[in-house]
Design an enzyme around this catalytic site. Structure first.
Site, short mmCIF file in Angstrom:
data_model
loop_
_atom_site.label_atom_id
_atom_site.label_comp_id
_atom_site.label_asym_id
_atom_site.label_seq_id
_atom_site.Cartn_x
_atom_site.Cartn_y
_atom_site.Cartn_z
N ARG A 26 1.11 -1.24 -0.10
CA ARG A 26 0.21 0.00 -0.06
C ARG A 26 0.83 0.75 -0.16
O ARG A 26 0.71 2.33 -1.14
CB ARG A 26 -1.27 0.45 1.69
N TYR A 78 -18.44 16.71 -13.13
CA TYR A 78 -18.94 15.10 -13.35
C TYR A 78 -19.40 14.92 -11.95
O TYR A 78 -19.69 16.00 -10.85
CB TYR A 78 -17.67 14.32 -13.06
N ASP A 150 -9.55 19.31 -12.46
CA ASP A 150 -9.68 18.13 -13.01
C ASP A 150 -9.21 18.29 -14.82
O ASP A 150 -10.06 18.87 -15.03
CB ASP A 150 -10.81 17.90 -12.78
N LYS A 175 -9.94 7.26 -17.91
CA LYS A 175 -10.58 7.57 -19.40
C LYS A 175 -9.59 7.92 -19.93
O LYS A 175 -9.23 6.51 -21.25
CB LYS A 175 -10.30 8.90 -19.97
O1 P1T Z 1 -14.63 7.08 -12.28
P1 P1T Z 1 -13.12 7.42 -11.69
O2 P1T Z 1 -11.91 7.33 -12.62
O3 P1T Z 1 -13.35 7.48 -10.53
O4 P1T Z 1 -12.94 9.18 -11.93
C1 P1T Z 1 -14.34 10.18 -11.55
C2 P1T Z 1 -14.39 11.49 -12.29
C3 P1T Z 1 -13.66 12.39 -12.38
N1 P1T Z 1 -13.54 13.71 -13.35
C4 P1T Z 1 -14.21 13.96 -13.94
C5 P1T Z 1 -13.62 14.83 -15.38
C6 P1T Z 1 -14.84 12.50 -14.84
O5 P1T Z 1 -15.19 12.48 -16.05
C7 P1T Z 1 -14.15 11.28 -13.93
C8 P1T Z 1 -15.81 10.24 -14.37
N2 P1T Z 1 -16.99 10.16 -15.40
C9 P1T Z 1 -17.59 9.03 -15.88
C10 P1T Z 1 -17.07 8.24 -15.70
C11 P1T Z 1 -18.40 9.95 -16.68
O6 P1T Z 1 -18.87 9.07 -17.48
O7 P1T Z 1 -18.26 11.35 -17.06
#
Ligand code: P1T
Length: 357
Positions: A26, A78, A150, A175
């Site tokens: 961890r 988001y 972000d 992503k």
């Molecule tokens: O899903 P995760 O890896 O926990 O990330 C969250 C997140 C954070 N910031 C942005 C701009 C995001 O688009 C997301 C996750 N978004 C999606 C799953 C979506 O379809 O918009």
């Protein structure tokens, strides 16, 4: 040429406290270190910390704040980020104000003596609004607040917020960084050594760390980031332009369109305009029908992978935002969001046109 996947959860020590840099999985792992070095280099950052998801990264960062601290955030974020702020972190005494950060007077007025952080997305999810990171950072810093961007939608290939004055960058590596819809991950980058020390402590103390295999998948995926994002941006530009002349489409959101009021800011801070496009049709029924008729675009949440995806923010990715708040920030029931992939753009345009006909 390829980083090994170190699955060990623990590392033998030469004497108590005497080791070669790794003790417990961890706390640190060689595959994770390699990923962190790679992602730091991409953002031109001194430090990177990897996490199990984008939200794991966001949560760990926000735990650096204290009860009573105030956070100003770009209102169009988001849905999961909004949910983390509204449903989780408020219970721990943090206060949040959502604003339109494209208006610098509004930014100025929203900062109080207790404001510790400005949280920006640019381009935003799902309306692709563009915030002037440089200008907002200058205002925030003059008032003693830090700026977190972000950078998920832009990717480090198109935009490097630390160069634009931001203090921290977060990513959903799920992503574009991963790029193949097969790994969930997150990351935080900063040039601030003190912040890095606090984050490193929290990364270990909170424990939202990625598995070695996930780190390996991210390292593999990110090798083609530039190629994918260039193609996706080219495809998105053509597709957004085609949508503007479709009679079923009421409005197209894409920072690269000449008609977009933020095109100038986008051109100043981004290399290209990215692979995300949103557009509005008359109502929810039309949006649902369009989404169901698509053949190449898959109807799915998430974004940034090589395959094109389409979704309905109001009912899917942004459903956790109360309807009134959603409508106020412009996320209506007729909105469709596209994550444009690397397919042949003529096929993608033809698919949308048949679905909208
Ligand atoms: O899903 P995760 O890896 O926990 O990330 C969250 C997140 C954070 N910031 C942005 C701009 C995001 O688009 C997301 C996750 N978004 C999606 C799953 C979506 O379809 O918009």
């Amino acid at each position: 040429m390829v980083q090994p996947i170190h699955m060990a959860t623990t590392f033998a020590q030469q004497g108590v406290g005497r080791h070669k840099g790794f003790e417990y999985g961890r706390t640190g792992n060689p595959t994770r270190n390699a990923l962190e070095e790679c992602l730091a280099a991409l953002e031109a950052a001194r430090h990177c910390l990897a996490f199990a998801s984008g939200l794991g990264a966001e949560t760990t960062l926000m735990l650096l704040l204290n009860p009573g601290d105030h956070v100003v955030y770009m209102e169009d974020v988001y849905g999961g980020t909004f949910r983390l702020f509204d449903k989780v972190l408020k219970r721990y005494g943090l206060e949040f104000t959502g604003i339109d950060a494209t208006d610098l007077d509004v930014v100025e007025r929203s900062i109080t003596d207790r404001t510790r952080m400005l949280w920006l997305e640019s381009p935003t999810n799902p309306l692709l609004r563009v915030v002037d990171i440089d200008a907002v950072s200058e205002i925030a810093h003059s008032r003693g607040a830090m700026v977190c961007v972000d950078n998920t939608f832009a990717t480090p290939y198109l935009q490097q917020p630390l160069h634009l004055g931001a203090d921290v960058v977060v990513h959903s590596a799920t992503k574009y960084i991963g790029g193949h819809s097969d790994v969930v991950g997150g990351a935080i980058m900063t040039n601030n050594d003190d912040l890095e020390r606090q984050l490193r402590f929290h990364q270990n103390a909170v424990g939202a760390v990625p598995s070695p295999f996930d780190c390996w998948l991210l390292l593999r995926g990110v090798k083609t980031l530039a190629l994918r994002v260039e193609r996706q941006s080219d495809n998105a530009m053509e597709l957004a332009t085609a949508l503007t002349s479709n009679k079923t489409v009421k409005r197209v959101y894409y920072p690269g369109l000449d008609s977009n009021p933020q095109r100038g800011v986008a051109a100043k801070q981004m290399r290209m305009f990215g692979g995300m496009v949103s557009f509005e049709v008359a109502d929810e029924a039309t949006a649902f029908r369009t989404l169901e008729r698509l053949k190449i675009f898959a109807l799915a949440e998430s974004l940034g992978a090589v395959e094109s995806l389409a979704e309905h923010p109001a009912r899917m990715t942004h459903a956790s935002i109360p309807a009134a708040e959603r409508q106020r920030s412009g996320v209506g029931d007729g909105l469709i969001r596209l994550s444009v992939g690397v397919e042949d753009v003529a096929d993608l345009i033809a698919d949308l046109e048949q679905a909208l006909s």
